[in-house]
Design an enzyme around this catalytic site. Structure first.
Site, PDB file in Angstrom:
ATOM      1  N   SER A  48       0.671  -1.522  -0.410  1.00 41.31           N
ATOM      2  CA  SER A  48       0.081  -0.231  -0.138  1.00 41.31           C
ATOM      3  C   SER A  48       0.743   0.712  -0.402  1.00 41.31           C
ATOM      4  CB  SER A  48      -0.948   0.124   1.470  1.00 41.31           C
ATOM      5  OG  SER A  48      -1.421  -1.036   1.452  1.00 41.31           O
TER       6      SER A  48
ATOM      7  N   ARG B  51       8.494   5.953  -2.353  1.00 42.70           N
ATOM      8  CA  ARG B  51       8.777   6.571  -1.395  1.00 42.70           C
ATOM      9  C   ARG B  51       7.176   5.948  -0.258  1.00 42.70           C
ATOM     10  NH1 ARG B  51       5.951  10.396  -4.907  1.00 42.70           N
ATOM     11  NH2 ARG B  51       3.365  10.884  -3.674  1.00 42.70           N
TER      12      ARG B  51
ATOM     13  N   ASP C  23      -3.123  -1.951  -2.491  1.00 42.73           N
ATOM     14  CA  ASP C  23      -4.510  -1.807  -1.837  1.00 42.73           C
ATOM     15  C   ASP C  23      -5.688  -1.520  -2.162  1.00 42.73           C
ATOM     16  OD1 ASP C  23      -3.996   0.435  -1.052  1.00 42.73           O
ATOM     17  OD2 ASP C  23      -4.612   0.569   0.543  1.00 42.73           O
TER      18      ASP C  23
END
Length: 386
Positions: free
Chosen positions: A54, A69, A107
């Site tokens: 996610s 990131r 997700d």
């Protein structure tokens, strides 16, 4: 159509000591998976794994992608730039598991996949929990990055990473700026920091702290309110939903968690009001984001029943948005405000054609579904048995 035969969900907390390196982190995940495999049947057969990750990645293929990131307060420094699927595959091999990632899935994409599996009118998915994100199904020819590449369906899922959306039109306050200054990812995830579960309690804490510094409303509690993230969003929700005549739950939270010993009823009501304002803003911004997706897809009613030119237009299509996340699922006031704003922006007639459908563990089950489909397609192409 087939169905999900069985589903089991286990929750595992990631201890702080496993956040030092990517090797530590993925070894922890692999060991947890090994325990599940051994407990279920222990057979050493080849297995396809759907990996829900996610965080923003640069997707290189259906089963690989490099981390761009960290978000949501995570920070494992040596992972940025690495192929996270390969990191997990290496850890699985070290554990002796004959398991390989065949689908690396955000997700939201997993939630959309499961929602669309059960209802083909599902065109988008939204996560509103600790963090937030959204995705939707776009025409391939409308995606510049595709550069002429086509899919069999003519559509492609776009992972929006909307948590990083920013606009001068967003109602950013001095408290949002202070929150951003506290975080490791300063100047990133601006939208997420205004609407997701990790941050809402902290926004309230910043408001209360300023009140304590500039007035005597909370007595001498300014020091106790100076600790970042001391007020989590579950406490915010409990405060907002306290309907007792004397706001006894509010009093308990203020005493036990914020070290404010004797706040009178008037002060407790003020705290409830602040929690309500922060909740309502977050819910309405979430609703605006959803409407933005529907507008892009032409499902917001802007080409509704009649135009100024008098031409008759198509009736709005039935639209389903799969939604997952603790903030929407477990905080009724947030859900009520979001639904209310959706109806306000779309209008009652169009809003009746839009369904926000909670998809339980959609991100995990959807990833498993995509892994199964991808493995099945590979075997079919190779002429093997499925």
């Amino acid at each position: 159509m087939g169905s999900v035969i069985s589903q089991k969900v286990e929750d595992h907390t990631i201890p702080e000591e496993f956040m030092g390196s990517s090797e530590d982190l993925f070894n922890l995940v692999a060991l947890a998976l090994k325990n599940i495999v051994e407990r279920e049947d222990g057979k050493d057969e080849k297995r396809a794994l759907g990996f829900t990750f996610s965080f923003p990645v640069r997707q290189n293929s259906v089963s690989s992608g490099s981390l761009i990131r960290w978000t949501k307060g995570f920070s494992v420094g040596d992972t940025v730039g690495k192929d996270v699927a390969q990191c997990l595959n290496d850890a699985l091999a070290m554990c002796g598991l004959n398991v390989r990632v065949t689908a690396l899935v955000n997700d939201t994409v997993g939630t959309l996949a499961l929602g669309h599996y059960y209802d083909e009118d599902t065109v988008a998915a939204v996560i509103i929990g600790a963090g937030t994100n959204a995705c939707y199904i776009e025409r391939t020819d409308a995606i510049i990055k595709c550069q002429g590449l086509l899919t069999n369906s003519g559509g492609m899922v776009v992972n929006m990473e909307w948590g990083n959306f920013w606009s001068s039109h967003l109602p950013r306050t001095s408290y949002d700026i202070s929150l951003d200054d506290e975080t490791q990812n300063r100047n990133d995830q601006g939208f997420e920091k205004m609407i997701s579960g990790i941050y809402l309690g902290e926004i309230v804490r910043l408001v209360l702290h300023r009140i304590a510094e500039e007035s005597d409303v909370f007595g001498d509690a300014a020091d106790s309110l100076s600790t970042p993230f001391i007020l989590s969003t579950p406490f915010l929700a409990a405060i907002r939903e306290d309907d007792s005549p004397d706001l006894s739950e509010v009093r308990r939270i203020l005493q036990e968690h914020l070290k404010i010993p004797s706040a009178p009823l008037k002060t407790r009501r003020l705290v409830v009001k602040i929690c309500d304002i922060v909740t309502r803003r977050a819910a309405r911004l979430s609703a605006a984001g959803i409407v933005g997706i529907l507008k892009k897809l032409g499902r917001d009613g802007s080409s509704g029943p009649a135009s100024s030119s008098g031409r008759t237009r198509d009736q709005p299509k039935k639209t389903v948005v799969a939604i997952e996340g603790s903030l929407y699922q477990d905080y009724p006031v947030f859900r009520e405000y979001l639904d209310e704003a959706l109806a306000e922006i779309l209008g009652e007639e169009v809003a009746q054609t839009v369904t926000l459908r909670v998809t339980e563990d959609g991100s995990g089950s959807g990833a498993a579904l995509l892994a199964a489909v991808n493995s099945s397609n590979r075997q079919r192409q190779q002429g093997g048995s499925i």
